[in-house]
Design a protein around this motif. Structure first.
Motif, PDB file in Angstrom:
ATOM      1  N   ARG A  40       0.849  -1.195   0.000  1.00 49.12           N
ATOM      2  CA  ARG A  40       0.000   0.000   0.000  1.00 49.12           C
ATOM      3  C   ARG A  40       0.881   1.241   0.000  1.00 49.12           C
ATOM      4  N   PHE A  41       0.395   2.280  -0.659  1.00 51.12           N
ATOM      5  CA  PHE A  41       1.075   3.576  -0.635  1.00 51.12           C
ATOM      6  C   PHE A  41       0.082   4.624  -0.169  1.00 51.12           C
ATOM      7  N   ASP A  42       0.366   5.235   0.982  1.00 51.52           N
ATOM      8  CA  ASP A  42      -0.466   6.301   1.521  1.00 51.52           C
ATOM      9  C   ASP A  42       0.027   7.612   0.913  1.00 51.52           C
ATOM     10  N   GLU A  43      -0.723   8.133  -0.050  1.00 47.50           N
ATOM     11  CA  GLU A  43      -0.303   9.338  -0.771  1.00 47.50           C
ATOM     12  C   GLU A  43      -0.375  10.596   0.083  1.00 47.50           C
ATOM     13  N   VAL A  44      -1.161  10.586   1.145  1.00 44.52           N
ATOM     14  CA  VAL A  44      -1.258  11.744   2.030  1.00 44.52           C
ATOM     15  C   VAL A  44      -0.047  11.797   2.953  1.00 44.52           C
ATOM     16  N   LYS A  45       0.249  10.680   3.616  1.00 45.92           N
ATOM     17  CA  LYS A  45       1.395  10.618   4.522  1.00 45.92           C
ATOM     18  C   LYS A  45       2.703  10.377   3.787  1.00 45.92           C
ATOM     19  N   MET A  46       2.620  10.003   2.513  1.00 45.65           N
ATOM     20  CA  MET A  46       3.785   9.688   1.687  1.00 45.65           C
ATOM     21  C   MET A  46       4.613   8.565   2.335  1.00 45.65           C
ATOM     22  N   ILE A  47       3.920   7.460   2.649  1.00 45.05           N
ATOM     23  CA  ILE A  47       4.574   6.290   3.229  1.00 45.05           C
ATOM     24  C   ILE A  47       4.201   5.059   2.412  1.00 45.05           C
ATOM     25  N   MET A  48       5.207   4.267   2.084  1.00 43.28           N
ATOM     26  CA  MET A  48       4.993   2.994   1.411  1.00 43.28           C
ATOM     27  C   MET A  48       5.058   1.889   2.456  1.00 43.28           C
ATOM     28  N   TYR A  49       4.100   0.963   2.391  1.00 45.48           N
ATOM     29  CA  TYR A  49       4.032  -0.163   3.315  1.00 45.48           C
ATOM     30  C   TYR A  49       4.324  -1.425   2.522  1.00 45.48           C
ATOM     31  N   LEU A  50       5.288  -2.200   3.004  1.00 44.06           N
ATOM     32  CA  LEU A  50       5.684  -3.425   2.312  1.00 44.06           C
ATOM     33  C   LEU A  50       5.082  -4.650   2.990  1.00 44.06           C
ATOM     34  N   TRP A  51       5.109  -5.749   2.279  1.00 44.62           N
ATOM     35  CA  TRP A  51       4.472  -6.995   2.695  1.00 44.62           C
ATOM     36  C   TRP A  51       4.923  -7.484   4.061  1.00 44.62           C
ATOM     37  N   ASN A  52       6.173  -7.198   4.454  1.00 38.24           N
ATOM     38  CA  ASN A  52       6.720  -7.743   5.702  1.00 38.24           C
ATOM     39  C   ASN A  52       6.673  -6.768   6.871  1.00 38.24           C
ATOM     40  N   SER A  54       7.736  -3.571   6.621  1.00 35.79           N
ATOM     41  CA  SER A  54       8.696  -2.492   6.381  1.00 35.79           C
ATOM     42  C   SER A  54       7.965  -1.246   5.889  1.00 35.79           C
ATOM     43  N   THR A  55       8.571  -0.095   6.147  1.00 33.51           N
ATOM     44  CA  THR A  55       8.011   1.163   5.647  1.00 33.51           C
ATOM     45  C   THR A  55       9.101   1.980   4.965  1.00 33.51           C
ATOM     46  N   ILE A  56       8.673   2.749   3.985  1.00 35.95           N
ATOM     47  CA  ILE A  56       9.554   3.712   3.324  1.00 35.95           C
ATOM     48  C   ILE A  56       8.827   5.045   3.336  1.00 35.95           C
ATOM     49  N   GLY A  57       9.367   5.996   4.078  1.00 35.27           N
ATOM     50  CA  GLY A  57       8.810   7.342   4.099  1.00 35.27           C
ATOM     51  C   GLY A  57       9.411   8.154   2.968  1.00 35.27           C
ATOM     52  N   ILE A  58       8.566   8.845   2.229  1.00 31.40           N
ATOM     53  CA  ILE A  58       9.023   9.687   1.122  1.00 31.40           C
ATOM     54  C   ILE A  58       9.131  11.119   1.642  1.00 31.40           C
ATOM     55  N   LYS A  59      10.325  11.685   1.553  1.00 31.95           N
ATOM     56  CA  LYS A  59      10.567  13.033   2.068  1.00 31.95           C
ATOM     57  C   LYS A  59      11.149  13.904   0.968  1.00 31.95           C
ATOM     58  N   SER A  60      10.978  15.224   1.153  1.00 32.99           N
ATOM     59  CA  SER A  60      11.591  16.164   0.217  1.00 32.99           C
ATOM     60  C   SER A  60      12.296  17.267   0.994  1.00 32.99           C
ATOM     61  N   GLU A  61      13.446  17.663   0.471  1.00 38.06           N
ATOM     62  CA  GLU A  61      14.239  18.687   1.154  1.00 38.06           C
ATOM     63  C   GLU A  61      13.516  20.024   1.239  1.00 38.06           C
ATOM     64  N   ASP A  62      12.638  20.305   0.275  1.00 41.17           N
ATOM     65  CA  ASP A  62      11.941  21.594   0.313  1.00 41.17           C
ATOM     66  C   ASP A  62      10.884  21.659   1.418  1.00 41.17           C
ATOM     67  N   SER A  63      10.698  20.563   2.163  1.00 37.87           N
ATOM     68  CA  SER A  63       9.801  20.570   3.320  1.00 37.87           C
ATOM     69  C   SER A  63      10.458  21.234   4.528  1.00 37.87           C
ATOM     70  N   GLY A  64      11.773  21.420   4.464  1.00 37.90           N
ATOM     71  CA  GLY A  64      12.489  22.063   5.551  1.00 37.90           C
ATOM     72  C   GLY A  64      13.256  21.083   6.418  1.00 37.90           C
ATOM     73  N   PHE A  65      14.247  21.605   7.083  1.00 37.36           N
ATOM     74  CA  PHE A  65      15.168  20.842   7.917  1.00 37.36           C
ATOM     75  C   PHE A  65      14.455  20.075   9.032  1.00 37.36           C
ATOM     76  N   GLU A  66      13.445  20.689   9.630  1.00 35.93           N
ATOM     77  CA  GLU A  66      12.798  20.129  10.813  1.00 35.93           C
ATOM     78  C   GLU A  66      12.153  18.765  10.563  1.00 35.93           C
ATOM     79  N   VAL A  67      11.649  18.504   9.363  1.00 28.81           N
ATOM     80  CA  VAL A  67      10.979  17.222   9.103  1.00 28.81           C
ATOM     81  C   VAL A  67      11.964  16.055   9.059  1.00 28.81           C
ATOM     82  N   PHE A  68      13.239  16.350   9.108  1.00 31.69           N
ATOM     83  CA  PHE A  68      14.263  15.309   9.076  1.00 31.69           C
ATOM     84  C   PHE A  68      14.796  14.984  10.471  1.00 31.69           C
ATOM     85  N   GLN A  69      14.207  15.549  11.493  1.00 32.29           N
ATOM     86  CA  GLN A  69      14.690  15.333  12.855  1.00 32.29           C
ATOM     87  C   GLN A  69      13.842  14.289  13.579  1.00 32.29           C
ATOM     88  N   GLY A  70      14.450  13.641  14.564  1.00 38.85           N
ATOM     89  CA  GLY A  70      13.721  12.817  15.508  1.00 38.85           C
ATOM     90  C   GLY A  70      13.292  11.434  15.050  1.00 38.85           C
TER      91      GLY A  70
END
Length: 181
Positions: A40-52, A54-70
């Motif tokens: 499944r791919f959640d287009e709102v949260k920009m997260i891919m969910y794999l069969w096992n 696993s998750t892959i979060g899709i991020k962009s640098e133009d979202s700002g430094f803060e979204v890359f913390q924590g």
């Protein structure tokens, strides 16, 4: 395409320079590469969910430094080198899990910060062989090394290069002084 069926869940990011690039390029590349392992791919949260799990979060640098913390990550793939501050923040997210970073990029901006951080130690230390330096494995590849790219596409790219410097950058991944373009 797809991943092995016997792996433990992992959590990571795929980082693009812009949100538009994430939508138009990165998501498409990942959907193709993941194949049926993508549940499944959640287009709102920009997260891919794999069969096992696993998750892959899709991020962009133009979202700002803060979204890359924590976050604690197993891996981070950056499609283009981007800003050094965000690059280093992504690397910090890998520490707790001893995660890995992968970066695929073409050095179109000349000898930027990545030249001194990655290319120079690789070139000076080994004469061109893949080498790990400061936790980063650097491997320079030619466009023609991409087995999924048709030969005709490589020839077309070569024909569209407007100078030898441009050809060295785009076809061979060489750093060229920006003044030379």
């Amino acid at each position: 395409p797809g991943f092995p069926t016997n792996c433990e869940p992992t959590h990571g990011w795929a980082v693009s320079k812009t949100y538009k690039q994430a939508q138009e390029v990165t998501v498409k590349k990942l959907k193709w590469a993941l194949g049926r392992t993508l549940v499944r791919f959640d287009e709102v949260k920009m997260i891919m969910y794999l069969w096992n799990g696993s998750t892959i979060g899709i991020k962009s640098e133009d979202s700002g430094f803060e979204v890359f913390q924590g976050a604690d990550l197993d891996y981070c793939w950056k499609d283009e080198i981007g800003a050094m501050a965000i690059h280093e923040e992504c690397r910090a997210r890998l520490v707790d899990r001893n995660g890995k970073m992968m970066v695929s990029y073409t050095p179109t901006k000349g000898k930027d910060w990545s030249f001194g951080a990655y290319y120079r130690p690789w070139k000076d230390g080994t004469g061109g062989e893949p080498k790990e330096h400061d936790g980063v494995l650097f491997v320079r590849m030619d466009t023609a090394d991409n087995k999924y790219l048709p030969v005709s596409a490589v020839k077309d790219l070569s024909a569209r290069c407007y100078s030898e410097e441009d050809r060295q950058i785009r076809l061979h991944g060489h750093y060229v002084d920006a003044a030379g373009l």
